[in-house]
Design a protein around this motif. Sequence first.
Motif, short mmCIF file in Angstrom:
data_model
loop_
_atom_site.label_atom_id
_atom_site.label_comp_id
_atom_site.label_asym_id
_atom_site.label_seq_id
_atom_site.Cartn_x
_atom_site.Cartn_y
_atom_site.Cartn_z
N ALA A 69 0.83 -1.21 0.00
CA ALA A 69 0.00 0.00 0.00
C ALA A 69 0.86 1.25 0.00
N TRP A 70 1.98 1.22 0.74
CA TRP A 70 2.89 2.37 0.77
C TRP A 70 3.51 2.61 -0.60
N ASP A 72 2.22 1.72 -3.45
CA ASP A 72 1.15 2.22 -4.32
C ASP A 72 1.01 3.73 -4.23
N ARG A 73 1.22 4.26 -3.03
CA ARG A 73 1.05 5.71 -2.82
C ARG A 73 2.29 6.50 -3.16
N HIS A 74 3.46 5.91 -3.02
CA HIS A 74 4.69 6.69 -3.08
C HIS A 74 5.66 6.29 -4.20
N ASP A 76 6.25 4.74 -8.45
CA ASP A 76 5.76 4.29 -9.75
C ASP A 76 5.93 2.77 -9.82
N TRP A 104 7.93 -5.91 -7.37
CA TRP A 104 7.36 -4.63 -7.79
C TRP A 104 7.82 -4.35 -9.21
#
Length: 204
Positions: A69-70, A72-74, A76, A104
């Motif tokens: 989740a982190w 996804d937010r921070h 690419d 990732w």
Amino acid sequence: MPVRLLALVIVLGLAAPAAAHGQAWPVAYTSVAHNPADALAELPIEDPTYDRATRCSKRPKPGTTALVAWLDRHADGGFWGSYRCEKWGPKSASLHAEGRAIDWRLAVDVPAERREAKRLIALFLAPDRLGQPQALARRMGVEEIIWDCGYWGAGMAQFRPYSPCLSKRGTLRRKVDKTIAHRDHLHLGLTKAGAAKRTSFWTR
């Protein structure tokens, strides 16, 4: 240094330094801007720790989910998965087998994605504002990074050649499957505490 960590460092240290293989993996020994670890610098920081995986466990790990989740937010890129039952022998398994690793999507041959992978690695391994090395990795519980035929494990000062990319003579092979070489994704492995979401980044 814990015995298990010392053993890992010795084994990985048998490989020649990265420069000898003509490979330029990201190295970060200086501070980077906007490091989330800076806000936690006054708190006690985790020691570098490497927890080996021994079995397959499908139970979801809250720290692994939180790291996805982190990212996804921070960051690419995109999530390529976490759990798969990879066993290498009795009481020996991939971190993926315990749900303690994330793949990732970031490709070496896409310039923007290559820059993003290097940015993330520099962020994980940079010191915080008090000079504590590899601060974000330690606070999140990141114990392992694999990228572009390079390997970093907790307690290591720099990247080393990733063994599946090496010939019998210890030189980098010219042709390696992109996924095996981690040239189409970044691999992040977590300690047991990190995967359980019990490290300082998550508990504060």
